[in-house]
Design an enzyme around this catalytic site. Structure first.
Site: not given
Ligand code: UDP
Length: 374
Positions: A120, A210, A243
């Site tokens: 990534e 979050h 979260h």
């Protein structure tokens, strides 16, 4: 030829989701010896993912501690991964994305002169402070990486702008490999709250929030907009898997007080539950990164509760809209998607900007080819 020793280092839930499909392929392939080191920057959320994919790390740094700072995490990852590298002597260290585990795991490899593969690679917002500290983490990791596995063409172009042109491969994103392995249209949730929700006759909105940049006022505004959406639309039901961060949980409980029959505050969901909830819901409102990649593959409209995104492909594909953090704007966009069928259908179509589930296989072949010619 000796087996190629690959040490995969990761520590948070999203990294685990995106690295486990790759680890499973490495384990099955005779050309490789797979070694996994988890830092456990997240603990429970990480373990749940490891269990789903049946990945058993050889090393567990278990660094999570209450109230620790980014510096504490950085120190522990750097010294911990250094020890692991010295003990197992890998041919390559794989890191993922943009966390403190990513950067400091890569740095430990670099100081030991072990090649780094960055899975990534190339995501950028262009603002070093947003998202914080992720933009800096991925940029600095890119600067010391040997093999760059960029999900898309535009990620590759971001690396070019930083003069990184050698060993850059477009692979798609492993998040799709993971997603396609768990979504099932006849899925039954582990949690009965979810089994009891009528997804056909309600418009179920999945909310997640979050991000550090949204803590405080922005989060309050996001919650106020969501509350108004639920109050003004009878058919809307909101599901918010909270979260673990206590600041977010307390704020959510106070902002959503008294509307429990329409806004369901639930515990973070295990990945398989979450993926299947995404595929059943009507609309997703989120400040998450990974969800912007998953939702297009499922054809679900996503409102991104941030002022920028490092995932422009999903916006171009039409399924993701950058909604920002302004209370009025969030409400107006969401309200339109609930009430205007045309606006909704314009966004609700499947797209594959992140590949069709073959990213891990591509990464494996690139590693093999590169080691062979080295
Ligand atoms: N996710 C999950 N359970 C949840 C919320 C999210 O399994 O309750 C998954 C989601 O499918 C995605 C990843 O966690 O793959 C995103 O993680 P997060 O939003 O924490 O991080 P980010 O992607 O923003 O780094």
């Amino acid at each position: 030829m000796n087996k190629i020793k690959v040490l995969s280092v990761f520590g948070t839930r999203p990294e685990a989701i995106k690295m486990c499909p790759l680890v499973k392929l490495l384990e099955k392939d005779d050309r490789f010896e797979s070694i996994v080191c988890v830092t456990a920057q997240h603990r429970e959320m990480l373990d749940a993912v490891l269990e789903i994919f049946d990945v058993n790390p050889q090393y567990d740094l278990n660094i999570m501690a209450h109230g620790q700072t980014i510096i504490d995490v950085a120190n522990k990852v750097l010294t911990g991964v250094d020890k692991v590298i010295k003990e197992c002597r890998p041919d390559i260290v794989l890191v993922h994305g943009d966390t403190s585990t990513t950067l400091n795991g890569a740095l430990a490899a670099f100081y030991n002169q072990v090649p780094i593969g960055h899975v990534e690679a190339g995501l950028r917002t262009g603002d070093i402070y947003s998202p914080f500290p992720e933009e800096a983490n991925r940029k600095l990791t890119g600067a010391i990486t040997t093999l760059h596995f960029a999900p898309t063409e535009s990620n590759k172009r971001n690396l070019e702008k930083e003069n990184i042109t050698k060993n850059v491969y477009i692979t798609g994103n492993t998040v799709i490999d993971a997603l396609l392995s768990v979504v099932d249209k006849n899925y039954k949730f582990q949690d009965d709250i979810l089994n009891n929700i009528d997804f056909t006759n309600n418009k179920v909105v999945l909310l997640t929030a979050h991000r550090r940049e949204n803590w405080g006022e922005p989060m309050k505004d996001i919650f106020a907009a969501v509350r108004r959406l639920a109050e003004e639309n009878e058919e809307v039901q909101i599901i918010f898997p909270m979260h673990r961060n206590p600041l977010i949980r307390e704020l959510a409980k106070s902002c959503f007080e008294g509307i429990e029959e329409k806004i369901h505050l639930i515990e973070p969901l295990e990945y398989v539950d979450f993926a299947n909830l995404m595929s059943k819901c009507y609309l997703i409102m989120t400040d998450s990164g990974g969800i912007q990649e998953e939702a297009p593959a499922l054809g679900k409209p996503v409102m991104v509760l941030r002022t920028e995104t490092e995932r422009p492909e999903a916006v171009e594909a039409g399924t993701v809209k950058l909604a920002g953090i302004n209370k009025e704007a969030i409400f107006n966009i969401a309200n339109e998607l609930i009430n205007d069928k045309k606006a909704y259908e314009k966004m609700a179509h499947a797209a594959n900007p992140y590949g069709e589930g073959e990213a891990s296989a591509k990464i494996l072949e690139r590693i093999f080819e590169w080691i062979k010619i080295k």
